[in-house]
Design a protein around this motif. Structure first.
Motif, short mmCIF file in Angstrom:
data_model
loop_
_atom_site.label_atom_id
_atom_site.label_comp_id
_atom_site.label_asym_id
_atom_site.label_seq_id
_atom_site.Cartn_x
_atom_site.Cartn_y
_atom_site.Cartn_z
N LEU A 27 0.82 -1.22 0.00
CA LEU A 27 0.00 0.00 0.00
C LEU A 27 0.85 1.26 0.00
CD1 LEU A 27 -2.88 -1.01 2.44
CD2 LEU A 27 -2.78 -1.21 -0.06
N ALA A 28 2.06 1.17 0.56
CA ALA A 28 2.94 2.34 0.59
C ALA A 28 3.68 2.53 -0.73
CB ALA A 28 3.95 2.20 1.73
N GLU A 29 3.89 1.43 -1.47
CA GLU A 29 4.62 1.48 -2.75
C GLU A 29 3.75 0.87 -3.85
OE1 GLU A 29 7.56 2.76 -3.27
OE2 GLU A 29 8.31 3.10 -1.24
N PRO A 30 2.61 1.47 -4.14
CA PRO A 30 1.66 0.83 -5.06
C PRO A 30 2.20 0.56 -6.46
CG PRO A 30 1.04 3.12 -4.65
CD PRO A 30 2.11 2.77 -3.65
N GLU A 31 2.93 1.51 -7.03
CA GLU A 31 3.40 1.30 -8.40
C GLU A 31 4.52 0.27 -8.44
OE1 GLU A 31 1.73 2.30 -10.81
OE2 GLU A 31 0.42 3.58 -9.64
N THR A 32 5.39 0.28 -7.43
CA THR A 32 6.42 -0.76 -7.36
C THR A 32 5.77 -2.12 -7.17
OG1 THR A 32 8.02 0.78 -6.41
CG2 THR A 32 8.45 -1.56 -6.10
N TYR A 33 4.76 -2.19 -6.32
CA TYR A 33 4.06 -3.45 -6.09
C TYR A 33 3.41 -3.95 -7.38
CZ TYR A 33 1.21 -7.00 -3.85
OH TYR A 33 0.65 -8.22 -3.51
N ARG A 34 2.80 -3.04 -8.12
CA ARG A 34 2.20 -3.46 -9.39
C ARG A 34 3.24 -4.03 -10.33
NH1 ARG A 34 -1.22 1.31 -8.51
NH2 ARG A 34 -3.39 0.63 -8.36
N LEU A 35 4.40 -3.40 -10.39
CA LEU A 35 5.48 -3.92 -11.22
C LEU A 35 5.89 -5.32 -10.77
CD1 LEU A 35 8.04 -1.02 -11.85
CD2 LEU A 35 6.74 -2.29 -13.57
N MET A 36 5.95 -5.52 -9.46
CA MET A 36 6.42 -6.79 -8.92
C MET A 36 5.43 -7.93 -9.11
SD MET A 36 7.94 -5.23 -5.37
CE MET A 36 8.12 -6.80 -4.52
N PHE A 37 4.14 -7.65 -8.93
CA PHE A 37 3.17 -8.74 -8.84
C PHE A 37 1.93 -8.62 -9.72
CE2 PHE A 37 5.10 -8.60 -4.49
CZ PHE A 37 5.77 -9.82 -4.56
N MET A 38 1.75 -7.49 -10.38
CA MET A 38 0.49 -7.29 -11.10
C MET A 38 0.68 -6.92 -12.56
SD MET A 38 -1.50 -5.24 -8.00
CE MET A 38 -3.08 -5.15 -8.83
N MET A 39 1.89 -6.96 -13.05
CA MET A 39 2.14 -6.66 -14.46
C MET A 39 2.89 -7.81 -15.11
SD MET A 39 3.22 -2.63 -14.61
CE MET A 39 3.56 -2.83 -16.36
N PHE A 40 2.40 -8.22 -16.28
CA PHE A 40 3.10 -9.26 -17.02
C PHE A 40 4.34 -8.68 -17.66
CE2 PHE A 40 3.98 -11.34 -21.11
CZ PHE A 40 4.26 -12.62 -20.65
N MET A 41 5.45 -9.38 -17.50
CA MET A 41 6.71 -8.94 -18.11
C MET A 41 7.19 -10.02 -19.06
SD MET A 41 7.39 -5.97 -16.76
CE MET A 41 9.11 -5.78 -17.21
N GLU A 42 7.52 -9.63 -20.28
CA GLU A 42 8.09 -10.59 -21.23
C GLU A 42 9.41 -11.11 -20.67
OE1 GLU A 42 7.02 -11.91 -23.88
OE2 GLU A 42 5.25 -10.70 -24.38
N PRO A 43 9.63 -12.42 -20.73
CA PRO A 43 10.91 -12.94 -20.25
C PRO A 43 12.05 -12.48 -21.13
CG PRO A 43 9.67 -14.65 -21.40
CD PRO A 43 8.74 -13.48 -21.25
N ALA A 44 13.26 -12.49 -20.59
CA ALA A 44 14.43 -12.11 -21.37
C ALA A 44 14.54 -13.00 -22.60
CB ALA A 44 15.69 -12.22 -20.52
N ALA A 45 14.99 -12.43 -23.70
CA ALA A 45 15.04 -13.18 -24.96
C ALA A 45 15.96 -14.38 -24.87
CB ALA A 45 15.49 -12.26 -26.09
N PHE A 46 17.06 -14.25 -24.13
CA PHE A 46 18.01 -15.34 -24.01
C PHE A 46 18.36 -15.52 -22.53
CE2 PHE A 46 18.71 -13.28 -28.09
CZ PHE A 46 18.54 -14.35 -28.96
N ALA A 47 18.55 -16.73 -22.13
CA ALA A 47 18.82 -17.02 -20.71
C ALA A 47 20.08 -16.34 -20.22
CB ALA A 47 18.92 -18.53 -20.51
N ASP A 48 21.04 -16.11 -21.13
CA ASP A 48 22.30 -15.48 -20.72
C ASP A 48 22.43 -14.08 -21.29
OD1 ASP A 48 24.54 -17.04 -23.18
OD2 ASP A 48 22.51 -16.21 -23.34
N ALA A 49 21.29 -13.39 -21.45
CA ALA A 49 21.30 -12.10 -22.15
C ALA A 49 21.68 -10.95 -21.24
CB ALA A 49 19.94 -11.85 -22.79
N GLY A 50 22.79 -11.07 -20.56
CA GLY A 50 23.36 -9.96 -19.82
C GLY A 50 22.52 -9.46 -18.68
N ALA A 51 22.49 -8.13 -18.53
CA ALA A 51 21.87 -7.50 -17.36
C ALA A 51 20.39 -7.81 -17.26
CB ALA A 51 22.09 -5.99 -17.43
#
Length: 232
Positions: free
Chosen positions: A108-132
């Motif tokens: 509740l204190a960090e709503p946008e960070t929380y959404r990024l962590m648990f409520m937004m779908f993120m495409e996985p990295a293109a390659f398992a060893d793709a750097g940072a």
């Protein structure tokens, strides 16, 4: 100073400058996301905010999704730190209560960070060893698993003390409690008309529900009769 020494010094200075710029990018990104939400973050807006060209940003982050992964990693680390602050509470039930409250307070204190962590779908990295990008994604997963393990450890202790229902597996209990707490945060962040019950009460009821009476026997965990919360 010998030439090799000068080269080493310059290399170190360039490394420090790159690191400083990377941290500056993340700092400003964090401020934009916190103030306006992730949808408002763009590489152009970020470049204008830090007075650098977009091309300079791409030397550090290939996309805004890569920035999002870095912010997620930071968020998971901060959530784990919030849990660790209560890790010295002796009684595992009281420890769970404190960590559950910390989880909801963080969301509740960090709503946008929380959404990024648990409520937004993120495409996985293109390659398992793709750097940072892959590294950040891996660190987020590790940090999330580490936070979950702190909850699971408390359930393991409760199992050892015969304070869980007979068939309750500690890890399953930890995952179930996490899902319950996430539901509380998600409903509040999304502005749902329910729940109307105060958040603190919802957290306590959630914990009580995991230890409901079995076969008519009295619950061995109730918030009304909470064990000692002293630290080791």
């Amino acid at each position: 100073m010998p030439r090799t020494g000068l080269q080493a010094q310059r290399t170190e200075q360039r490394r420090e400058q790159r690191q400083a710029l990377r941290e500056r990018i993340l700092q400003v990104s964090r401020e934009i996301v916190k103030r306006e939400g992730f949808a408002s973050l763009s590489m152009r807006k970020l470049a204008e905010a830090i007075d650098y060209s977009p091309a300079a940003l791409y030397l550090h982050f290939r996309s805004r999704d890569e920035i999002a992964r870095a912010l997620r990693t930071e968020g998971h680390a901060r959530l784990r730190e919030a849990f660790l602050a209560h890790s010295t509470i002796v009684d595992p039930a009281a420890r769970l209560n404190a960590m559950a409250r910390a989880y909801v307070e963080f969301g509740l204190a960090e709503p946008e960070t929380y959404r990024l962590m648990f409520m937004m779908f993120m495409e996985p990295a293109a390659f398992a060893d793709a750097g940072a990008e892959a590294t950040a994604s891996g660190h987020a997963a590790e940090s999330g698993a580490a936070a979950l393990s702190l909850i699971a450890d408390a359930f393991v202790e409760l199992r050892a003390a015969d304070r869980l229902p007979p068939r309750a597996a500690p890890l399953a209990c930890a995952e179930g409690l996490w899902a319950n707490l996430h539901g509380i945060v998600a409903l509040k962040l999304n502005g749902a008309s329910l729940p109307e019950t105060p958040v603190a009460t919802l957290v306590e009821l959630s914990l009580d529900a995991w230890f409901a009476p079995v076969n008519g026997t009295e619950s061995r965990f109730t918030c009304a009769n909470r064990p000692d919360t002293s630290t080791r």
